[in-house]
Design an enzyme around this catalytic site. Structure first.
Site, mmCIF file in Angstrom:
data_model
loop_
_atom_site.group_PDB
_atom_site.id
_atom_site.type_symbol
_atom_site.label_atom_id
_atom_site.label_comp_id
_atom_site.label_asym_id
_atom_site.label_seq_id
_atom_site.Cartn_x
_atom_site.Cartn_y
_atom_site.Cartn_z
ATOM 1 N N LYS A 267 -2.573 -1.549 -4.095
ATOM 2 C CA LYS A 267 -3.054 -0.062 -3.796
ATOM 3 C C LYS A 267 -1.923 0.844 -3.368
ATOM 4 C CE LYS A 267 -6.418 2.178 -0.159
ATOM 5 N NZ LYS A 267 -6.719 2.163 0.718
ATOM 6 N N ARG B 254 -10.492 10.195 2.261
ATOM 7 C CA ARG B 254 -10.353 10.180 3.612
ATOM 8 C C ARG B 254 -11.761 11.256 3.490
ATOM 9 N NH1 ARG B 254 -3.943 10.684 3.244
ATOM 10 N NH2 ARG B 254 -3.388 8.943 3.272
ATOM 11 N N LYS C 167 1.020 -0.892 -0.077
ATOM 12 C CA LYS C 167 -0.321 0.534 0.005
ATOM 13 C C LYS C 167 0.783 1.263 0.183
ATOM 14 C CE LYS C 167 -3.098 2.628 2.631
ATOM 15 N NZ LYS C 167 -4.366 2.531 3.657
HETATM 16 C C1 PBG Z 1 -7.197 3.095 5.452
HETATM 17 C C2 PBG Z 1 -7.208 3.589 4.513
HETATM 18 C C3 PBG Z 1 -7.570 4.265 3.385
HETATM 19 C C4 PBG Z 1 -8.108 3.475 2.478
HETATM 20 C C5 PBG Z 1 -9.068 1.971 2.561
HETATM 21 N N1 PBG Z 1 -8.268 2.070 4.129
HETATM 22 C C6 PBG Z 1 -7.074 5.748 2.603
HETATM 23 C C7 PBG Z 1 -5.593 6.251 3.209
HETATM 24 O O1 PBG Z 1 -5.040 5.320 3.859
HETATM 25 O O2 PBG Z 1 -5.671 7.033 3.988
HETATM 26 C C8 PBG Z 1 -8.148 4.143 0.569
HETATM 27 C C9 PBG Z 1 -9.038 3.656 0.384
HETATM 28 C C10 PBG Z 1 -9.101 5.012 -1.264
HETATM 29 O O3 PBG Z 1 -9.079 5.744 -0.980
HETATM 30 O O4 PBG Z 1 -10.705 4.805 -2.171
HETATM 31 N N2 PBG Z 1 -6.503 2.404 6.595
#
Ligand code: PBG
Length: 331
Positions: free
Chosen positions: A256, A212, A202
């Site tokens: 991701k 967010r 990620k």
């Molecule tokens: C945070 C989390 C995020 C996403 C899924 N879980 C955002 C981040 O790491 O700030 C992002 C998913 C998306 O952008 O669709 N645990």
């Protein structure tokens, strides 16, 4: 593999593109709604169950609404739904205690979905950000994200989610050692069949912006997530992370964001041959949906963007387009 090929005109590659029937016959990859996981936002903050401004077409749902979404998903043939809570700001603390409350929003939504549609797979998010007053995925002390203390909190959270009936746990936090700790705790508590889809690679990405907003973490977040999420300049590190998470007991792994990291998807699939997922994240959704709604591109871009994941070796994709795809493919 080098295909044996006669020189032109014996070989005319357009022959196999001449009719729809021939094109269908030789098509290498196909999109199926069966390979999609639909991320859904839930809330019980009064008035928050409205469209997310930066994600047109995506609304937060109540617990009851999440159960209806699961019924819709099942009707469309979507096998899995993934829950993300928009938590009441009054419940966010520095200790993130709400994260492992058996009665928290996410756990109530899991139970409501399982009661309404037992056959659908429910995935949950294991990370502290929806419950953290500073918006981070981990516990913070003096501006530092604490690894080991966070892992302990995540284990509690994972157990509460398993208890609520989640089929797939999705640790999205990027702490070190969390998969092994969760797997051990799940085995110890008798949840031996709960699966873990690790957010293994990620990246620290600006493509998460709309998400967010959707979970109400934008305002809260202090700083960035670069001490735990990956540097977009790295590729080899992704393979180390995937290897590590598999060795600790992950059943499936994820890359991701999705489209900007297709090279990583391919590398992971080739190196490990395990169930590999990509997350077509909120920013990717916003770009494509925005362009379609403005009439700048046709709706086909949605399918084309998802086909890329199939070519890159992904077994499945988390996408906010899941119901749209089901409807387009069903036509
Ligand atoms: C945070 C989390 C995020 C996403 C899924 N879980 C955002 C981040 O790491 O700030 C992002 C998913 C998306 O952008 O669709 N645990």
């Amino acid at each position: 593999m080098t295909p044996i090929q006669a020189p032109f005109p014996a070989t005319r590659l357009r022959r196999l593109r001449r009719t729809a029937a021939l094109r269908d016959l030789v098509q290498e990859h196909r999109l199926s709604v069966k390979d999609l996981i639909w991320p859904v936002f839930v809330t019980d903050v009064a008035g928050a169950d409205v469209e997310v401004a930066s994600m047109p077409g995506v609304a937060r749902r109540t617990v009851e609404g999440a159960a209806r979404a699961a019924e819709e998903a099942a009707g469309l043939g979507i096998p899995a739904i993934c829950l993300f809570p928009y938590t009441d700001p009054a419940l966010k603390t520095e200790g993130c205690e709400e994260a492992w409350n058996p009665e928290n929003l996410s756990n109530r939504a899991v139970r409501a979905i399982k009661a309404a549609v037992p056959e659908i797979a429910v995935m949950t998010d294991v990370a502290l950000d929806p419950y953290n007053s500073n918006g981070h995925d981990g516990l913070v002390r003096d501006g530092v994200i604490l690894n080991d203390e966070t892992v302990e909190a995540l284990v509690r959270m994972a157990l509460a989610q398993a208890e609520a009936g989640a089929d797939i746990l999705g640790p999205s936090d990027m702490m070190d050692g969390r998969i092994g700790a969760m797997r051990g705790a799940l085995e110890g508590a008798g949840h031996k069949d709960v699966t873990i889809l690790s957010y293994a690679a990620k990246y620290a990405s600006a493509f998460y912006g709309p998400f967010r907003d959707a979970v109400g973490a934008s305002g809260a977040l202090k700083g960035d997530k670069k001490t735990y999420q990956m540097n977009p300049g790295n590729a080899d590190e992704a393979l180390r992370l995937v290897a590590r998470d598999l060795a600790e007991g992950a059943d499936m792994v994820m890359v991701k964001p999705g489209l900007p990291y297709l090279d990583i998807c391919r590398a992971v699939k080739d190196a490990f041959g395990v169930p590999t997922f990509a997350y077509q994240v909120s920013g990717e959704y916003a770009m494509l949906k925005g362009a379609v709604l403005n009439g700048w591109m046709k709706e086909e871009v949605i399918l084309e963007s998802l086909m890329a994941f199939r070519r890159a070796g992904c077994d499945g994709v988390l996408t906010y387009f899941a119901p749209d795809v089901a409807r387009i493919l069903g036509r």
